[in-house]
Write a protein that holds these residues in place. Sequence first.
Motif, PDB file in Angstrom:
ATOM      1  N   PHE B 164       6.335  65.287  33.965  1.00 36.35           N
ATOM      2  CA  PHE B 164       7.401  64.374  34.364  1.00 36.35           C
ATOM      3  C   PHE B 164       8.457  65.174  35.113  1.00 36.35           C
ATOM      4  O   PHE B 164       8.641  66.365  34.859  1.00 36.35           O
ATOM      5  CB  PHE B 164       7.999  63.657  33.150  1.00 36.35           C
ATOM      6  CG  PHE B 164       8.431  64.599  32.070  1.00 36.35           C
ATOM      7  CD1 PHE B 164       9.707  65.140  32.064  1.00 36.35           C
ATOM      8  CD2 PHE B 164       7.531  64.979  31.062  1.00 36.35           C
ATOM      9  CE1 PHE B 164      10.087  66.024  31.079  1.00 36.35           C
ATOM     10  CE2 PHE B 164       7.910  65.873  30.083  1.00 36.35           C
ATOM     11  CZ  PHE B 164       9.189  66.400  30.088  1.00 36.35           C
ATOM     12  N   PRO B 165       9.152  64.503  36.030  1.00 42.57           N
ATOM     13  CA  PRO B 165      10.175  65.228  36.797  1.00 42.57           C
ATOM     14  C   PRO B 165      11.434  65.468  35.951  1.00 42.57           C
ATOM     15  O   PRO B 165      11.655  64.788  34.943  1.00 42.57           O
ATOM     16  CB  PRO B 165      10.489  64.283  37.956  1.00 42.57           C
ATOM     17  CG  PRO B 165       9.971  62.954  37.570  1.00 42.57           C
ATOM     18  CD  PRO B 165       8.948  63.133  36.494  1.00 42.57           C
ATOM     19  N   ALA B 166      12.229  66.406  36.392  1.00 48.49           N
ATOM     20  CA  ALA B 166      13.434  66.778  35.646  1.00 48.49           C
ATOM     21  C   ALA B 166      14.414  65.611  35.502  1.00 48.49           C
ATOM     22  O   ALA B 166      15.174  65.538  34.533  1.00 48.49           O
ATOM     23  CB  ALA B 166      14.138  67.955  36.335  1.00 48.49           C
ATOM     24  N   GLN B 185       7.635  69.842  32.456  1.00 54.10           N
ATOM     25  CA  GLN B 185       8.641  69.282  33.354  1.00 54.10           C
ATOM     26  C   GLN B 185       8.495  69.848  34.760  1.00 54.10           C
ATOM     27  O   GLN B 185       8.328  71.059  34.946  1.00 54.10           O
ATOM     28  CB  GLN B 185      10.028  69.596  32.800  1.00 54.10           C
ATOM     29  CG  GLN B 185      11.146  68.967  33.618  1.00 54.10           C
ATOM     30  CD  GLN B 185      12.483  69.041  32.897  1.00 54.10           C
ATOM     31  OE1 GLN B 185      12.595  68.652  31.735  1.00 54.10           O
ATOM     32  NE2 GLN B 185      13.479  69.559  33.568  1.00 54.10           N
ATOM     33  N   LEU B 186       8.580  68.985  35.737  1.00 55.30           N
ATOM     34  CA  LEU B 186       8.576  69.413  37.138  1.00 55.30           C
ATOM     35  C   LEU B 186       9.998  69.747  37.538  1.00 55.30           C
ATOM     36  O   LEU B 186      10.922  69.001  37.200  1.00 55.30           O
ATOM     37  CB  LEU B 186       8.080  68.277  38.036  1.00 55.30           C
ATOM     38  CG  LEU B 186       6.629  67.845  37.854  1.00 55.30           C
ATOM     39  CD1 LEU B 186       6.401  66.509  38.571  1.00 55.30           C
ATOM     40  CD2 LEU B 186       5.716  68.915  38.428  1.00 55.30           C
ATOM     41  N   PRO B 187      10.181  70.813  38.289  1.00 57.70           N
ATOM     42  CA  PRO B 187      11.546  71.139  38.696  1.00 57.70           C
ATOM     43  C   PRO B 187      12.079  70.120  39.705  1.00 57.70           C
ATOM     44  O   PRO B 187      11.318  69.432  40.367  1.00 57.70           O
ATOM     45  CB  PRO B 187      11.394  72.517  39.352  1.00 57.70           C
ATOM     46  CG  PRO B 187       9.963  72.637  39.709  1.00 57.70           C
ATOM     47  CD  PRO B 187       9.183  71.788  38.766  1.00 57.70           C
ATOM     48  N   ALA B 188      13.385  70.027  39.788  1.00 57.77           N
ATOM     49  CA  ALA B 188      14.017  69.128  40.746  1.00 57.77           C
ATOM     50  C   ALA B 188      13.989  69.741  42.139  1.00 57.77           C
ATOM     51  O   ALA B 188      13.918  70.960  42.288  1.00 57.77           O
ATOM     52  CB  ALA B 188      15.463  68.882  40.331  1.00 57.77           C
ATOM     53  N   GLU B 198       4.723  71.513  43.843  1.00 62.06           N
ATOM     54  CA  GLU B 198       4.782  71.975  42.466  1.00 62.06           C
ATOM     55  C   GLU B 198       3.816  71.154  41.606  1.00 62.06           C
ATOM     56  O   GLU B 198       3.103  71.692  40.760  1.00 62.06           O
ATOM     57  CB  GLU B 198       6.227  71.793  41.966  1.00 62.06           C
ATOM     58  CG  GLU B 198       6.565  72.567  40.719  1.00 62.06           C
ATOM     59  CD  GLU B 198       6.469  74.071  40.876  1.00 62.06           C
ATOM     60  OE1 GLU B 198       6.118  74.734  39.884  1.00 62.06           O
ATOM     61  OE2 GLU B 198       6.719  74.584  42.021  1.00 62.06           O
ATOM     62  N   LEU B 199       3.820  69.866  41.854  1.00 59.82           N
ATOM     63  CA  LEU B 199       2.931  68.978  41.116  1.00 59.82           C
ATOM     64  C   LEU B 199       1.481  69.380  41.332  1.00 59.82           C
ATOM     65  O   LEU B 199       0.687  69.449  40.392  1.00 59.82           O
ATOM     66  CB  LEU B 199       3.131  67.532  41.579  1.00 59.82           C
ATOM     67  CG  LEU B 199       2.212  66.512  40.916  1.00 59.82           C
ATOM     68  CD1 LEU B 199       2.599  66.320  39.452  1.00 59.82           C
ATOM     69  CD2 LEU B 199       2.256  65.163  41.642  1.00 59.82           C
ATOM     70  N   ARG B 200       1.170  69.672  42.590  1.00 54.74           N
ATOM     71  CA  ARG B 200      -0.200  70.061  42.925  1.00 54.74           C
ATOM     72  C   ARG B 200      -0.605  71.282  42.107  1.00 54.74           C
ATOM     73  O   ARG B 200      -1.744  71.383  41.640  1.00 54.74           O
ATOM     74  CB  ARG B 200      -0.288  70.355  44.428  1.00 54.74           C
ATOM     75  CG  ARG B 200      -1.619  69.997  45.052  1.00 54.74           C
ATOM     76  CD  ARG B 200      -1.670  70.369  46.517  1.00 54.74           C
ATOM     77  NE  ARG B 200      -0.789  69.571  47.380  1.00 54.74           N
ATOM     78  CZ  ARG B 200      -1.114  68.369  47.873  1.00 54.74           C
ATOM     79  NH1 ARG B 200      -2.269  67.817  47.581  1.00 54.74           N
ATOM     80  NH2 ARG B 200      -0.271  67.721  48.658  1.00 54.74           N
ATOM     81  N   LYS B 201       0.354  72.175  41.935  1.00 58.51           N
ATOM     82  CA  LYS B 201       0.045  73.394  41.172  1.00 58.51           C
ATOM     83  C   LYS B 201      -0.206  73.075  39.699  1.00 58.51           C
ATOM     84  O   LYS B 201      -1.063  73.657  39.042  1.00 58.51           O
ATOM     85  CB  LYS B 201       1.219  74.385  41.261  1.00 58.51           C
ATOM     86  CG  LYS B 201       1.230  75.191  42.558  1.00 58.51           C
ATOM     87  CD  LYS B 201       2.387  76.190  42.538  1.00 58.51           C
ATOM     88  CE  LYS B 201       3.159  76.135  43.854  1.00 58.51           C
ATOM     89  NZ  LYS B 201       4.526  76.604  43.737  1.00 58.51           N
ATOM     90  N   LEU B 202       0.598  72.167  39.164  1.00 57.34           N
ATOM     91  CA  LEU B 202       0.546  71.910  37.721  1.00 57.34           C
ATOM     92  C   LEU B 202      -0.568  70.950  37.324  1.00 57.34           C
ATOM     93  O   LEU B 202      -1.040  70.970  36.181  1.00 57.34           O
ATOM     94  CB  LEU B 202       1.893  71.357  37.237  1.00 57.34           C
ATOM     95  CG  LEU B 202       3.039  72.371  37.232  1.00 57.34           C
ATOM     96  CD1 LEU B 202       4.373  71.680  37.019  1.00 57.34           C
ATOM     97  CD2 LEU B 202       2.805  73.425  36.149  1.00 57.34           C
ATOM     98  N   ALA B 203      -0.971  70.113  38.247  1.00 58.05           N
ATOM     99  CA  ALA B 203      -1.982  69.113  37.907  1.00 58.05           C
ATOM    100  C   ALA B 203      -3.343  69.774  37.771  1.00 58.05           C
ATOM    101  O   ALA B 203      -3.781  70.500  38.668  1.00 58.05           O
ATOM    102  CB  ALA B 203      -2.019  68.035  38.987  1.00 58.05           C
ATOM    103  N   ASP B 204      -3.986  69.533  36.657  1.00 59.59           N
ATOM    104  CA  ASP B 204      -5.319  70.104  36.457  1.00 59.59           C
ATOM    105  C   ASP B 204      -6.087  69.239  35.466  1.00 59.59           C
ATOM    106  O   ASP B 204      -5.638  68.163  35.076  1.00 59.59           O
ATOM    107  CB  ASP B 204      -5.217  71.554  35.988  1.00 59.59           C
ATOM    108  CG  ASP B 204      -4.446  71.678  34.690  1.00 59.59           C
ATOM    109  OD1 ASP B 204      -4.371  70.667  33.920  1.00 59.59           O
ATOM    110  OD2 ASP B 204      -3.881  72.752  34.432  1.00 59.59           O
TER     111      ASP B 204
END
Lengths: 487, 487, 451, 451
Positions: B164-166, B185-188, B198-204
Amino acid sequence: LSTQLIFDLSSPGRRAARLPQCDVPTRAVEELIPAKFLAQKPLPLPEVAEPDIVRHYVNLSTLNMSVDTHFYPLGSCTMKYNPKRHERLSKLSGIVDVHPYQQADRMQGLLAILYEMQNMLGEIAGLPAVSLQPAAGAQGELTALMVAAAYFRDKGENRRKVLFPASAHGTNPASAAIAGFDCVQLPATANGLMDVEELRKLADSSTACLMVTNPNTLGLFEKQIAEVAKIIHDVGGLVYIDGANMNAIMGITRPGDFGGDMMHYNVHKTFTGPHGAGGPGSGPIAVRDFLRPYLPAPIIEKATAENGKTVYQLVTPEKTIGKVRTFFGNVGILIRGYCYLRTLGPEGVRKAAEHAILNANYLKAILKDILPAAHGEYCLHEFVASASKLAKEKQISAMDIAKRLLDFGFHAPTVYFPLVVPEALMMEPTETESKATLDAFAETIRKITEESAEFLHDAPHSLPVSRPNDVQAARQPVLSWSPKVGV
Amino acid sequence: LSTQLIFDLSSPGRRAARLPQCDVPTRAVEELIPAKFLAQKPLPLPEVAEPDIVRHYVNLSTLNMSVDTHFYPLGSCTMKYNPKRHERLSKLSGIVDVHPYQQADRMQGLLAILYEMQNMLGEIAGLPAVSLQPAAGAQGELTALMVAAAYFRDKGENRRKVLFPASAHGTNPASAAIAGFDCVQLPATANGLMDVEELRKLADSSTACLMVTNPNTLGLFEKQIAEVAKIIHDVGGLVYIDGANMNAIMGITRPGDFGGDMMHYNVHKTFTGPHGAGGPGSGPIAVRDFLRPYLPAPIIEKATAENGKTVYQLVTPEKTIGKVRTFFGNVGILIRGYCYLRTLGPEGVRKAAEHAILNANYLKAILKDILPAAHGEYCLHEFVASASKLAKEKQISAMDIAKRLLDFGFHAPTVYFPLVVPEALMMEPTETESKATLDAFAETIRKITEESAEFLHDAPHSLPVSRPNDVQAARQPVLSWSPKVGV
Amino acid sequence: MSYLFATATEEQAMLSRIGVDSIDQLLQQIPKPLQLDKLLDLPPALSEMELEQHLRQLASQSSGSTSRTCFQGGGAYDHYIPSVVDEITGRGEYYTAYTPYQAEASQGTLQAFFEYQTMICQLTGMQVSNASLYEGGGSVSEATLMAMRTTGRTGRVVIAGALHPEYTQVLRTYVGHTSTEVIHIPVGSDGTVDLTKLAGAIDENTAAVIVQNPNFLGNIEDLAAIADLTHAKESLMVVSTDPISQGLLARPGDLGADIVVAEGQSLGIPLQFGGPYLGILACRNDFIRRMPGRLIGETIDRTGGRCFVLSLQAREQHIRRDKATSNICTNQGLMALRATMFMAQMGPQGFRETAELCLQKAHYAATQIAALPGYTILFSETPKFKEFVIQAPQSAQTLIEKVAKAGVDIGPALSQFAPIPGMADTENLLLVAVTEQRTKAQIDHLVNLLK
Amino acid sequence: MSYLFATATEEQAMLSRIGVDSIDQLLQQIPKPLQLDKLLDLPPALSEMELEQHLRQLASQSSGSTSRTCFQGGGAYDHYIPSVVDEITGRGEYYTAYTPYQAEASQGTLQAFFEYQTMICQLTGMQVSNASLYEGGGSVSEATLMAMRTTGRTGRVVIAGALHPEYTQVLRTYVGHTSTEVIHIPVGSDGTVDLTKLAGAIDENTAAVIVQNPNFLGNIEDLAAIADLTHAKESLMVVSTDPISQGLLARPGDLGADIVVAEGQSLGIPLQFGGPYLGILACRNDFIRRMPGRLIGETIDRTGGRCFVLSLQAREQHIRRDKATSNICTNQGLMALRATMFMAQMGPQGFRETAELCLQKAHYAATQIAALPGYTILFSETPKFKEFVIQAPQSAQTLIEKVAKAGVDIGPALSQFAPIPGMADTENLLLVAVTEQRTKAQIDHLVNLLK
């Protein structure tokens, strides 16, 4: 914002209500109604949205003092608690939505309530014949006087005179005048009661009626009422009891038992109407049996149908004076009165009166050193204190005290009435206020009398409005809003 | 007086409610229940009279600001007008008085309403499977996450991560935690939107769900939402749309159309619940068809009976997660939502969203020189202004402005949320406020910013309470009243 | 459109101040392909008059307790709602306000909820109450999670006997994905929890023992005995109580409860097909910082005057986020206000009299039904309050339908919750609840219908 | 006892402060022989719950427009009441306050009534309105008395055509004991007043010509023509109007009316078997000091701020006593507030659309009924608004009973008001009113029932 008028919120084309599409075949309006009868322009009413209306009138409401929010010891007005159950029950379908021309056999439940209300009011009055029709106390007075006039006319007597004491409500002479009588006022006496000797002099064969409030507007029982009634009855007149103060005596003594022939009730006072910011009231009358034939139409009677069932019927008394208003009466208020009486029952009715008396005497006692009552050792449901000593010694008037009380969250008593007491403050706490409230009220008055007169002349100090200019209002009346020209 | 507690009004033996006499044969209580199970003393509740209660709580109510009395631009809360017709209609017999275990064939009318509500919410979401059960938005989130968990369990996948976003509401991570997920948490980002890279990096493959509020808490539409959804879908995850801000987009765009798989509504916000001083809410969820089998029980389905009539039935989805609450749901609030949607119709729903956006942008525009919004040229239904320049130059904080607004009869915006904006003032005027109100509000803020910081630090100045000591409240919690010892 | 303000003229003025030509231009933030190109498929708009006609028509096709005779139970009851409750909660100042974030603008709400918290403590015998949860079943789950946090134990929770089946179901949904074991101890032959089995189930990993009183079958549990068993293992006792029963029964707090929860619907909240209701949760002082939900605290303001605030928010989701004691945000404020009005209106005497009426009328009804051929009152020797289980000579569902035709509602049938631990064949079993509202004539009518 | 405060302890404390031993001692002011020695013969006290059961039971034995289909007319109509009306007038601040004697404590009421007075002027086309009278019929009488005061003429008043028979009856009651002659000019064959006869009846002693529009038979009168006849003799024209009709019809004030009265029930006030309703009275500016009833005026306060007060009280009974312009004291405040909410909610467009719906639906109904064998719509060529007279093939009373069985209410039958000047045989005649609430389906259903 809250001081804006609803007209200030208007914006062309804004609207609140939506209406359905027409679901029947339509014709052009002009085909149905000739153009000369039709309006040329839309009504110039304000154009506002629903949220505008709600916020505006909700905020306006908070500028009021009311029983729900404040102690409201307004003498002669019986500002007692208005039970919330009445509001719920008076809105039941089968009560709130019955058309005035509904047929009797499709509203037996409603007629049963109203019939029982007639009976209960007759019992409390000690006067068995009741009309629920009058819309308010003043109309009750007028109705009863018309009944009296019809009765005398029927007997072939021409009686023109209606007597009343100086402390009477203004409605008494006003009603008598409209009913076509001549008004004769009895002078006040020092003890606050009627002057029996004076009455004896004035009562004669031209006397139609004596109008008397008992207990009177000083909160005192007219002790000689039986003698007074005899004087009137001996000259062939009738005794009318103004029932404004019934809250003091219900269940304790009855107008019919102390010599009254006719009376009215104020259902919105004695039986918790409520008061509605000035009405609606309801002013039923109760009269002796020999006056029943003259009551306005209709009254409700109970009968037994062929199948043995009880039926309630709307009946026109044989020599009826006619109608004093359209339709049956202020039924919505009568329903509330019915709920009240059914909640109290015989013990409760008496107890309510007793506690109204207890509260008034307690308040009188704890105020007596600063605001002494002009009359009577004990009072009934209310008393009239006088600020004349304060006025003399400290230049503090009854009005000053009244206005300053508002600052402390108390509604003012009735001031400058009755006229027989100088600097009058007429206080009626009612039975639905607590000792704690009365103590706080008296303590506040005590504090006020210690403030400077100059400060008090400008009271209230904490409300949005203070001492409106009544004289200007009367000299240059502005009774409606007008759009500003050129805006 | 109004600051007394109800307990201060208590007097031993005083009472409000009266109960009927028992009309059945009675037995001694101790014969029916052993003494060891019985209370030894009466409950220590306050002993007050009905008029006490009414006056106390009526006066207390006037210490509140509310939509009915004040402009209430509390961001993220959608404080729009609560139509009075809803209050009347939700109290109809056949709705308000139906027992939760009533049989379906004796409440077809009620089920028809709820069925239609399911359909309408599905249509507005673009997600056809709806559960009306959740009691509030936060429970909707939790329910949907449980549905997601059940779905993955069913597929044999072990996915632990919820992103989820910040700027997310605190309920998002809290709900995810209760549902057993790990929160990431995704950074703002500087533009106020989600950081796609950033999302692309975290999504797995361990990603169960992305929770995103759209429009987000800055009032901005997540433009890249389609791409974002694709990223999540590509790793096999689900996209959850927090529907807190549906008032901005209803009828304009749909979560189901921009990539959402699940969402919740806040019926008390978007569909005029009302808010009830903190609830009740109602938080239905809408999900894609493949998630329907996991919805909590029951849902309502329409069928045709043998006689050809339509019947509504309560049905348990085959792989249901069970129940997240007792009984059906917050039906009273759903009825109000139904009334709202039936009043607006398809044009009205869109128009309401459009005017919410119009009002927010107008307010943003007229405030931009004193309280600029941190992000976005235009906003949707709300925007987050920042007082950081004022704080720096004049030591006037967002809190100062918020508190001082109260003095002028305006409720404060949401302050210090979202956390990504310093000195945040989150303003959501809603569509049911007039241009005149917005103008007056902006003008007031302008005046406030010209006042001295010191004066503002002590605001509000006109209310009975000013700047409560929160620290003391938390350090020495006093969470209930206790009788004074020795009194 | 209904409720909208801006007229066409105003809209133009506002757009020009914003610096755009049309609302469409403001919508350009939303990528065009994502925008709907047509109106939603919703039913057409209705005027207020049409809406009312429509709702009245649908409402007339549903059966409410106002026009029928309600003996239905199972966690929601037809108790009387005093008019004061509606009058006060119908004030816009309460129902159109929101969570009291701005204390200065919300003292009405805050003080009322502080009074609510106090009255709940007075009712339950506990020291602290929160400002409401969603409903009774959810409160059981929240109390259980809270017990885990407090004890630090996550191994086991024990349901002692006849907890409302839906509460059980909710609890299982809440903890189903965790490793926590939910042990359900059945009722014994007397319809209360089997204490021996219960003693055996509570271990050192048990966070909570959950007991409903009166239980789902209407029977009164021996809370003191259960408390002893629970505390022997330093576990916490969670009691789900019927608030109306507290007019007669000893308070859970006085019998050893650590956390008391309840469905508050009986306290002036309409049946409305299951919600909104009121989740009550109260506990001992030492658990304050582990509690879920909003808490209102007393403090002083800048000038030293007493006032009330949202307190201990550090527990809550908007600050603690995934570490919060609960995800609850919007609670059941207006329902808590209803309960406050109800409790104030009732007072100690009103509670006592209401509870006695329930007790006497339920026992009268049970006695009359027990005398009917083929009918048995289950667990007839076990103390009861206002509700009991009938064993009928035919299927419960058939019986429900039969009496319904005469305008009388009973139930629920127990079969709809089967299996209930400890109850084998539920086909002919159903619950009957008798509140203070039922008259002798109505009870006699029901008995006649059952014949 | 319900609603009482003083507990036994408090009662003792209060008595001792007063200096007496008992309440009985306070009652000694009332001579003992006059005191009741037993309780009143009233039915026993009921708890709130019992009272509600009792009232619901009785209400269920009465037929209201909510559960039936109401085509009844004759001066009270089933128009829709927007929810806003109930919401606002249900606030204790309004309904538990009294007459605004203390202006500072009553600005809410005062401003609302000032707005009422203004809206009534806007609705009627007059310059000044009072703050309410009891109801429509009483307003006719008050207007007539006022016309006498204003003109100084007491010889004659003329009723022009079909004034509501009950209004006529009330007027006769009010002036019956005086020497004033009440001349009633019948309607002509078109169902409106016979203008020739009217012209002949107005003389130099005529204080007022009273006309109802639409008249009691539903027909629209030529107010402008009547105004000319009236003013030719310097008499005053009193018009009794239907407020809802003003959405379409020219305002009486624009057609020459001197005093406009109306029954305000249609403006958001429930039928409630005839009351409380609302008496509207508005007139020209020059009559202000002759007006009956309360007037609210704008003024300034001590600090120069705008505020509102009870004004021109010198006209009223509490000051002028037997010389007052009327005996009215308590008026219909809350009903005036209802009307204010209604008018604000409707606005110009809402009034127009409501009036059009009434017009179209009434004409549709009339056309359908006219097509039935044996039925005639009387005065079918005369313009009408929402109400019309049916001549039935059987007695009106029989017909009313027949359709009532199917849940539809029509009437009243004209025979109950017989004789009506200008109408010979009324046996088969009845009124039918069609408001905006009636649907096509309901109208078609009525038409079917009439067959």
